[in-house]
Every structure is written in structure tokens, then in C-alpha cells.
Design a protein around this motif. Structure first.
Motif, short mmCIF file in Angstrom:
data_model
loop_
_atom_site.label_atom_id
_atom_site.label_comp_id
_atom_site.label_asym_id
_atom_site.label_seq_id
_atom_site.Cartn_x
_atom_site.Cartn_y
_atom_site.Cartn_z
N SER A 7 -11.14 -5.74 0.16
CA SER A 7 -9.73 -4.90 -1.08
C SER A 7 -10.41 -3.57 -0.25
O SER A 7 -9.69 -2.92 0.31
CB SER A 7 -10.62 -4.91 -2.41
N VAL A 8 -11.41 -2.96 0.20
CA VAL A 8 -11.89 -1.41 0.48
C VAL A 8 -11.55 -1.67 2.06
O VAL A 8 -11.13 -0.01 1.96
CB VAL A 8 -13.77 -1.61 0.53
N CYS A 9 -11.73 -2.19 2.60
CA CYS A 9 -10.43 -2.35 3.77
C CYS A 9 -9.41 -1.91 3.98
O CYS A 9 -8.84 -1.33 4.59
CB CYS A 9 -11.32 -3.47 4.53
N LEU A 10 -8.76 -2.50 3.09
CA LEU A 10 -7.49 -2.90 2.36
C LEU A 10 -7.53 -0.96 1.62
O LEU A 10 -6.04 -0.86 2.56
CB LEU A 10 -7.08 -3.53 1.78
N GLY A 11 -7.85 -1.02 0.81
CA GLY A 11 -7.71 0.26 0.99
C GLY A 11 -7.77 1.32 1.42
O GLY A 11 -6.98 2.50 1.88
N ILE A 12 -8.84 1.64 2.03
CA ILE A 12 -9.25 2.53 3.69
C ILE A 12 -7.77 2.58 4.34
O ILE A 12 -7.23 3.35 4.59
CB ILE A 12 -10.97 2.03 4.28
N GLY A 13 -7.44 1.87 4.62
CA GLY A 13 -6.18 0.91 5.98
C GLY A 13 -4.65 2.15 5.01
O GLY A 13 -4.20 3.09 5.26
N LEU A 14 -4.50 1.18 3.44
CA LEU A 14 -3.84 1.88 3.06
C LEU A 14 -3.74 3.59 2.57
O LEU A 14 -3.11 4.47 3.07
CB LEU A 14 -3.58 1.47 1.69
N SER A 15 -4.72 3.71 2.62
CA SER A 15 -5.79 5.37 2.43
C SER A 15 -5.38 6.22 3.70
O SER A 15 -4.14 7.61 3.58
CB SER A 15 -6.49 5.52 1.80
N ALA A 16 -5.40 5.66 4.47
CA ALA A 16 -4.99 6.47 5.57
C ALA A 16 -3.53 6.26 6.59
O ALA A 16 -2.45 7.80 6.76
CB ALA A 16 -5.74 5.52 7.31
N SER A 17 -2.86 5.24 5.77
CA SER A 17 -1.70 5.32 6.83
C SER A 17 -0.56 6.73 5.25
O SER A 17 0.08 7.46 5.23
CB SER A 17 -1.11 3.97 5.40
N LEU A 90 -5.02 6.51 -5.62
CA LEU A 90 -4.48 5.59 -6.27
C LEU A 90 -4.31 4.19 -5.27
O LEU A 90 -4.39 3.28 -5.86
CB LEU A 90 -2.63 5.82 -6.95
N VAL A 91 -4.12 3.97 -4.53
CA VAL A 91 -3.96 3.26 -3.63
C VAL A 91 -5.17 2.53 -3.59
O VAL A 91 -5.62 0.88 -3.37
CB VAL A 91 -3.49 3.10 -2.14
N MET A 92 -6.19 3.02 -3.66
CA MET A 92 -7.86 2.35 -3.41
C MET A 92 -8.10 1.30 -3.88
O MET A 92 -8.15 0.47 -4.21
CB MET A 92 -8.78 3.22 -2.52
N PHE A 93 -7.65 2.20 -5.50
CA PHE A 93 -7.81 2.46 -7.45
C PHE A 93 -7.31 0.97 -7.27
O PHE A 93 -7.93 -0.13 -8.32
CB PHE A 93 -7.74 3.18 -7.92
N THR A 94 -6.15 0.71 -6.25
CA THR A 94 -5.48 -0.41 -6.70
C THR A 94 -5.44 -1.94 -6.08
O THR A 94 -5.77 -2.69 -7.02
CB THR A 94 -3.60 -0.12 -7.04
#
Length: 201
Positions: A7-17, A90-94
Motif C-alpha cells: 500500500s505504501v509503495c502504491l501510494g508513493i508511485g501515485l504521489s510521484a505521478s 490524499l492519495v497516500m492516505f486513501t
């Protein structure tokens, strides 16, 4: 534990996007949540609704189109950093699911918001340099590449979060190398201007 790491990896990837385009990763996250490809935080289930998808789709189209208009893209850059920071947070928290709110918000602000802000700062600087050097002619090309990279990184984050984090790390190194090269050229140019001999009339 593995689920939290993913989930953290997903959040970091989307946050970078989000650092490249604010609404694209939010749209793809919303679509993924709607089809239940990923688990959204209990308090943010609305983000996976059809209404959210429509609103984010319209926002994404407007954002993508606006970045292809010369000088409007520079204007957008003035607000992109705070917007990207909020979006990354918000992406990371979601995507953190049922993690304790204290830890999830801390991670969201530091990892999510920090990652998005760093990328957004770099893209804004690159566009400002392009505007100065090419009078904005190259800006649409940069905007296109940013949009494509944001979309591909968002998709990769959803499908393979761990690989996405590796791509984010490599992106950071690439940006750092590019900055050093630009700074070096800029320094040399200033030195040449400083020591340029004055022609006698």
C-alpha cells in the motif's frame, strides 16, 4: 505487514505521478477503487464512486489541455506544487486502508506529499528553463512527456507497486543528475560572461 508495504509503495508511485499531473493519478485511483482492484481507506470509499470518476475525468482533461497552451502552463506551475502536495497526501492516505490514522496521516504527509512536491518542483523548474531558452516552443513537448509518464507511472503503481517505487527512485536520480548538469552549464555561462573582455571602441 506485506499488505501495508504494498500500500505504501502504491501510494508513493501515485504521489510521484501527482507531481507530474495532479488529477491523472487521482482519476486512475478512483477507477481502480470503483472496480475494487485496490482497497481504499474506509473514510474515502466515495473516491471510488462513479461521480468521483466523472468529476476527476473532466478535471484531468482540462488540466491536460491547459498545459499545452503557452504561458498558461507556466501560470499553472505557480499553483501545481501546493496542489500536487495535497494530491500526493490524499492519495497516500486513501490507499493505506485500515492503518491507524496517526501513522497513515504521517506517512501521507511525509512520503506522499513530499514525493509529489519534489517532482512538481522539478517539472516547474524544467518548464521555466524551457520557456526561457526556447520562448516556450518546447513546452508542449515537455507537457506531453509529463502527461504520458504520469499516466504510465499511475498504471504501473496500481499493477506493480514495488516496481513503481523503483521507477520513482530512478526518476529522482535522473532529476538530480539533470539539475547538476543544468547548474554546471549555468555556472560556466555566468563565469564566461563575468570574465568576457571589454571591447575597445
Amino acid at each position: 505487514m506485506l499488505e501495508i508495504i504494498i500500500s505504501v509503495c502504491l501510494g508513493i508511485g501515485l504521489s510521484a505521478s501527482a507531481g507530474f499531473r495532479v488529477f491523472v493519478p487521482l482519476l486512475l485511483l478512483s477507477i481502480a477503487g470503483y472496480f475494487e482492484w485496490i482497497l481504499l481507506n474506509e473514510d474515502w470509499q466515495w473516491a471510488g464512486s462513479l461521480t468521483a470518476i466523472i468529476v476527476l475525468a473532466v478535471a484531468s482533461i482540462i488540466e491536460l489541455g491547459a498545459y499545452f497552451i503557452p504561458y498558461v502552463d507556466n501560470l499553472l506551475d505557480t499553483i501545481s506544487i501546493p496542489l500536487a502536495t495535497v494530491a500526493g497526501t490524499l492519495v497516500m492516505f486513501t490507499v493505506l486502508g485500515d492503518v491507524d490514522p496517526i501513522y497513515s496521516w504521517t506517512l501521507a504527509i511525509i512520503a506522499g506529499g513530499g514525493t509529489a512536491a519534489t517532482i512538481a518542483t522539478s517539472t516547474s523548474a524544467a518548464r521555466a528553463t524551457s520557456t526561457t531558452v526556447t520562448a516556450g516552443v518546447a513546452n508542449p513537448i515537455i507537457s506531453f512527456l509529463e502527461a504520458v509518464f504520469s499516466t504510465l507511472l499511475s498504471i504501473l503503481s496500481i499493477l506493480a507497486p514495488i516496481i513503481a517505487v523503483v521507477v520513482v527512485i530512478l526518476t529522482f536520480f535522473g532529476i538530480r543528475k539533470l539539475y547538476r548538469k543544468i547548474f554546471r552549464k549555468s555556472s560556466l555561462s555566468r563565469k564566461r560572461d563575468t570574465f568576457k573582455p571589454i571591447e575597445k571602441s
